[in-house]
Design an enzyme around this catalytic site. Structure first.
Site: not given
Length: 238
Positions: A34, A61-63, A65-67, A125, A215-216
């Site tokens: 990722k 994994d850009l997530k 979120h905009d118009i 999360t 991840g961690r």
């Protein structure tokens, strides 16, 4: 699918060299890498290219979120990079999710690569019930995640990102076909850090997760490959 193949290793490191070093240590022990927001914003395509030599798919994994128009344009660029998965926020609305689907397909076609699968993030999360209430969401995190999952799938998403606490309900609602990618994974005895809704590797897979994002617990382990093998063994335990 082997247990190892269900593990997506989050390369949450500052630069391509560090990402490549961690990817090299995890090659053969996980199923996907990722590339997240920190690494991609700093290095763009170079972040993706740095981990390609190790032969595993890339989850971008850009997530977004905009118009819708802006998301479609961003997704068009992301679609050309050859990633396996790309994420958007389901809370951007149905039109935005549909625009992302269009952008990914268009960008991939122009680049001559397979279109990424679109994953819609439901509720981060790191958010608990109190956080959602302060944001104006009604009901519990599980109820909000399920509403957003339904919306995203109707709008053209290929799958959902949700916490371990919601995966069972969403799988039951959506059936066996959609991808359910589950972050917030912490092996037994590992600190949850800034996460609020977490679960174990075995618990998430048993509840219906297609893949888990780790991840961690891998990045910070003295031996990331051994840590990945231990997680795969936990997944495989009946």
């Amino acid at each position: 699918m082997r247990p190892h193949d269900r593990i997506i290793a989050a390369l949450d490191v500052p630069g391509p060299a560090a990402a490549a070093a961690l990817a090299a240590r995890l090659a053969g022990h996980v199923g996907m890498y990722k590339v997240g927001l920190e690494l991609f914003v700093a290095h763009g395509r170079g972040a993706v290219d740095a981990v390609r030599p190790f032969g595993l798919p890339v989850f971008l994994d850009l997530k977004l979120h905009d118009i819708p128009q802006t998301v479609e344009a961003a997704a068009r660029a992301a679609g050309a990079l050859g990633a396996e998965y790309v994420t958007v926020h389901a809370s951007g609305g149905a039109a935005m999710v549909t625009a992302a689907r269009t952008g990914l397909s268009t960008g991939a076609r122009k680049a001559g690569v397979a279109a990424p699968k679109l994953l819609a993030v439901t509720v981060l999360t790191s958010l608990g019930a109190d956080d959602l209430a302060s944001l104006g969401f009604s009901g519990s995190p599980a109820q909000a995640a399920l509403r957003l999952a339904r919306l995203a799938m109707r709008a053209g998403a290929d799958g959902i990102v949700c916490s371990p606490e919601e995966v069972s309900d969403i799988r039951r609602e959506l059936g066996p076909e959609p991808l359910l990618v589950v972050p917030g994974i912490r092996p037994e005895g590992v600190s949850v850090g800034d996460q609020r809704r977490t679960g174990t590797p075995h618990g998430a897979i048993a509840a219906g997760a297609s893949h888990i994002v780790v991840g961690r617990p891998l990045r910070d382990a003295p031996d990331p490959a051994a840590a990945a093998d231990a997680i795969a063994a936990a997944i495989a335990t009946p």
